[in-house]
Design a protein around this motif. Structure first.
Motif, PDB file in Angstrom:
ATOM      1  N   LEU A  76     -50.026   9.066  -7.531  1.00  0.00           N
ATOM      2  CA  LEU A  76     -49.434  10.273  -8.124  1.00  0.00           C
ATOM      3  C   LEU A  76     -48.359  10.883  -7.237  1.00  0.00           C
ATOM      4  CD1 LEU A  76     -52.700  11.938  -9.462  1.00  0.00           C
ATOM      5  CD2 LEU A  76     -51.246  10.268 -10.616  1.00  0.00           C
ATOM      6  N   ASN A  77     -47.586  10.023  -6.615  1.00  0.00           N
ATOM      7  CA  ASN A  77     -46.510  10.495  -5.747  1.00  0.00           C
ATOM      8  C   ASN A  77     -45.208   9.879  -6.227  1.00  0.00           C
ATOM      9  OD1 ASN A  77     -45.059  11.610  -3.684  1.00  0.00           O
ATOM     10  ND2 ASN A  77     -45.813  10.205  -2.119  1.00  0.00           N
ATOM     11  N   PRO A  78     -44.265  10.627  -6.737  1.00  0.00           N
ATOM     12  CA  PRO A  78     -44.148  12.080  -6.710  1.00  0.00           C
ATOM     13  C   PRO A  78     -45.048  12.735  -7.760  1.00  0.00           C
ATOM     14  CG  PRO A  78     -42.272  11.149  -7.859  1.00  0.00           C
ATOM     15  CD  PRO A  78     -43.084   9.996  -7.339  1.00  0.00           C
ATOM     16  N   SER A  79     -45.384  13.975  -7.510  1.00  0.00           N
ATOM     17  CA  SER A  79     -46.265  14.685  -8.425  1.00  0.00           C
ATOM     18  C   SER A  79     -45.455  15.442  -9.471  1.00  0.00           C
ATOM     19  CB  SER A  79     -47.161  15.653  -7.646  1.00  0.00           C
ATOM     20  OG  SER A  79     -46.366  16.615  -6.984  1.00  0.00           O
ATOM     21  N   ILE A  80     -46.095  15.678 -10.598  1.00  0.00           N
ATOM     22  CA  ILE A  80     -45.474  16.450 -11.677  1.00  0.00           C
ATOM     23  C   ILE A  80     -45.656  17.931 -11.357  1.00  0.00           C
ATOM     24  CG2 ILE A  80     -45.589  17.010 -14.135  1.00  0.00           C
ATOM     25  CD1 ILE A  80     -46.466  14.132 -14.646  1.00  0.00           C
ATOM     26  N   THR A  81     -44.570  18.658 -11.331  1.00  0.00           N
ATOM     27  CA  THR A  81     -44.618  20.072 -10.953  1.00  0.00           C
ATOM     28  C   THR A  81     -44.731  20.964 -12.192  1.00  0.00           C
ATOM     29  OG1 THR A  81     -42.225  20.297 -11.045  1.00  0.00           O
ATOM     30  CG2 THR A  81     -43.173  19.613  -8.932  1.00  0.00           C
TER      31      THR A  81
ATOM     32  N   THR B 134     -53.077  12.897 -16.724  1.00  0.00           N
ATOM     33  CA  THR B 134     -52.444  12.580 -18.000  1.00  0.00           C
ATOM     34  C   THR B 134     -51.645  13.796 -18.452  1.00  0.00           C
ATOM     35  OG1 THR B 134     -54.251  11.099 -18.608  1.00  0.00           O
ATOM     36  CG2 THR B 134     -52.822  11.854 -20.384  1.00  0.00           C
ATOM     37  N   LEU B 135     -50.349  13.594 -18.642  1.00  0.00           N
ATOM     38  CA  LEU B 135     -49.493  14.650 -19.169  1.00  0.00           C
ATOM     39  C   LEU B 135     -49.597  14.597 -20.687  1.00  0.00           C
ATOM     40  CD1 LEU B 135     -47.350  16.860 -18.565  1.00  0.00           C
ATOM     41  CD2 LEU B 135     -45.624  15.093 -18.937  1.00  0.00           C
ATOM     42  N   ARG B 136     -50.090  15.691 -21.270  1.00  0.00           N
ATOM     43  CA  ARG B 136     -50.279  15.747 -22.718  1.00  0.00           C
ATOM     44  C   ARG B 136     -49.327  16.770 -23.312  1.00  0.00           C
ATOM     45  NH1 ARG B 136     -55.341  15.022 -20.469  1.00  0.00           N
ATOM     46  NH2 ARG B 136     -56.472  13.220 -21.263  1.00  0.00           N
ATOM     47  N   VAL B 137     -48.529  16.330 -24.278  1.00  0.00           N
ATOM     48  CA  VAL B 137     -47.590  17.190 -24.984  1.00  0.00           C
ATOM     49  C   VAL B 137     -48.016  17.217 -26.446  1.00  0.00           C
ATOM     50  CG1 VAL B 137     -45.176  17.572 -25.597  1.00  0.00           C
ATOM     51  CG2 VAL B 137     -45.739  16.510 -23.400  1.00  0.00           C
TER      52      VAL B 137
ATOM     53  N   ASP C 193     -50.361   9.038 -16.753  1.00  0.00           N
ATOM     54  CA  ASP C 193     -50.308   8.571 -18.132  1.00  0.00           C
ATOM     55  C   ASP C 193     -49.627   9.660 -18.952  1.00  0.00           C
ATOM     56  OD1 ASP C 193     -51.755   6.315 -17.402  1.00  0.00           O
ATOM     57  OD2 ASP C 193     -53.676   7.183 -17.987  1.00  0.00           O
ATOM     58  N   LEU C 194     -49.072   9.281 -20.092  1.00  0.00           N
ATOM     59  CA  LEU C 194     -48.369  10.220 -20.961  1.00  0.00           C
ATOM     60  C   LEU C 194     -48.910  10.103 -22.378  1.00  0.00           C
ATOM     61  CD1 LEU C 194     -45.997  12.185 -21.648  1.00  0.00           C
ATOM     62  CD2 LEU C 194     -44.561  10.137 -21.915  1.00  0.00           C
ATOM     63  N   GLU C 195     -49.199  11.244 -23.002  1.00  0.00           N
ATOM     64  CA  GLU C 195     -49.607  11.292 -24.408  1.00  0.00           C
ATOM     65  C   GLU C 195     -48.770  12.353 -25.106  1.00  0.00           C
ATOM     66  OE1 GLU C 195     -53.736  12.150 -24.980  1.00  0.00           O
ATOM     67  OE2 GLU C 195     -54.395  10.367 -23.907  1.00  0.00           O
TER      68      GLU C 195
ATOM     69  N   THR D  51     -48.096   9.078 -29.431  1.00  0.00           N
ATOM     70  CA  THR D  51     -47.312   8.157 -28.612  1.00  0.00           C
ATOM     71  C   THR D  51     -47.917   8.176 -27.216  1.00  0.00           C
ATOM     72  OG1 THR D  51     -45.319   8.590 -29.893  1.00  0.00           O
ATOM     73  CG2 THR D  51     -45.017   7.637 -27.709  1.00  0.00           C
ATOM     74  N   THR D  52     -48.263   7.005 -26.696  1.00  0.00           N
ATOM     75  CA  THR D  52     -48.872   6.930 -25.367  1.00  0.00           C
ATOM     76  C   THR D  52     -48.097   5.959 -24.489  1.00  0.00           C
ATOM     77  OG1 THR D  52     -50.393   5.206 -26.097  1.00  0.00           O
ATOM     78  CG2 THR D  52     -51.209   7.454 -26.165  1.00  0.00           C
ATOM     79  N   LYS D  53     -48.081   6.278 -23.218  1.00  0.00           N
ATOM     80  CA  LYS D  53     -47.527   5.386 -22.195  1.00  0.00           C
ATOM     81  C   LYS D  53     -48.440   5.517 -20.987  1.00  0.00           C
ATOM     82  CE  LYS D  53     -44.735   3.023 -19.472  1.00  0.00           C
ATOM     83  NZ  LYS D  53     -45.650   2.747 -18.383  1.00  0.00           N
ATOM     84  N   THR D  54     -49.224   4.492 -20.738  1.00  0.00           N
ATOM     85  CA  THR D  54     -50.111   4.512 -19.583  1.00  0.00           C
ATOM     86  C   THR D  54     -49.380   3.955 -18.369  1.00  0.00           C
ATOM     87  OG1 THR D  54     -51.026   2.329 -20.024  1.00  0.00           O
ATOM     88  CG2 THR D  54     -52.141   4.213 -21.050  1.00  0.00           C
ATOM     89  N   GLY D  55     -49.893   4.288 -17.206  1.00  0.00           N
ATOM     90  CA  GLY D  55     -49.283   3.779 -15.983  1.00  0.00           C
ATOM     91  C   GLY D  55     -49.362   2.266 -15.886  1.00  0.00           C
ATOM     92  N   ALA D  56     -50.404   1.679 -16.449  1.00  0.00           N
ATOM     93  CA  ALA D  56     -50.595   0.234 -16.363  1.00  0.00           C
ATOM     94  C   ALA D  56     -49.772  -0.532 -17.394  1.00  0.00           C
ATOM     95  CB  ALA D  56     -52.069  -0.102 -16.528  1.00  0.00           C
TER      96      ALA D  56
END
Length: 196
Positions: free
Chosen positions: A64-69, A97-100, A144-146, A168-173
């Motif tokens: 998690l570097n860089p981190s989400i601010t 997980t960033l959820r929007v 991860d992004l959702e 819509t999802t985008k995982t780190g893997a």
């Protein structure tokens, strides 16, 4: 002369037998006490930790570097609020997980909601580059992004049949994003068989 026939005392034999009996009792008590002490210890330590969550961290120092601010999240929320037809935008960052969440106008079609979801993804990518924030590296796990986009939440005045919900999802893997229409069955024949 009368012979004095007295029996010799057997006190030594009694002492030996009683000492062996005490050893057997103590040995038995110790054998019973060991599991009892272990069970009592486990019960006391588990009772002491009641009501407190078990806290752990699945990430190491490189993850998690860089981190989400907070500033980046506020920027995404502000920009996503400008998407046409958006009634409300909520954004949170939990469990890496960033959820929007985009609550769209109730009358929006699936194509309009899909376009809004794609636009939200581009806003996130412009603020937080996907390769940098949402793609794992060899030495680190990333976010991860959702993005959840829907026309309404089902309630008494909004039936389930008219809901359109796109995720819509985008995982780190994963290398690519995945878009699913959550309100449309992927296998309608299977759904028909289950409903029968």
């Amino acid at each position: 002369m009368a012979l004095n026939k007295t029996k010799p005392k057997k006190t030594q034999k009694k002492n030996t037998e009683s000492k062996q009996g005490h050893k057997l009792v103590w040995f038995t008590l110790i054998i019973i006490a060991i599991p009892v002490v272990i069970v009592v210890y486990v019960l006391l330590t588990s009772m002491g930790g009641q009501g407190e969550p078990v806290v752990g961290n699945r990430f190491n120092g490189e993850d998690l570097n860089p981190s989400i601010t907070e500033e980046a999240m506020n920027s995404i929320q502000e920009q996503a609020s400008g998407i046409g037809g958006v009634e409300e935008v909520t954004i949170n960052l939990k469990s890496a997980t960033l959820r929007v969440h985009l609550n769209m106008d109730d009358s929006y079609t699936q194509d309009q909601i899909q376009a809004a979801s794609d636009q939200a993804y581009e806003i996130v990518a412009a603020t937080l580059p996907i390769d940098q924030y949402f793609t794992n590296r060899e030495d680190a796990k990333m976010y991860d992004l959702e993005i959840d986009t829907y026309n309404y939440i089902v309630d008494d005045s909004h039936p389930a049949e008219g809901q359109i919900y796109i995720k819509t999802t985008k995982t780190g893997a994963a290398t690519d994003r995945v878009t699913d229409v959550m309100t449309t069955a992927k296998d309608p024949e299977l759904v028909a068989q289950i409903k029968r």
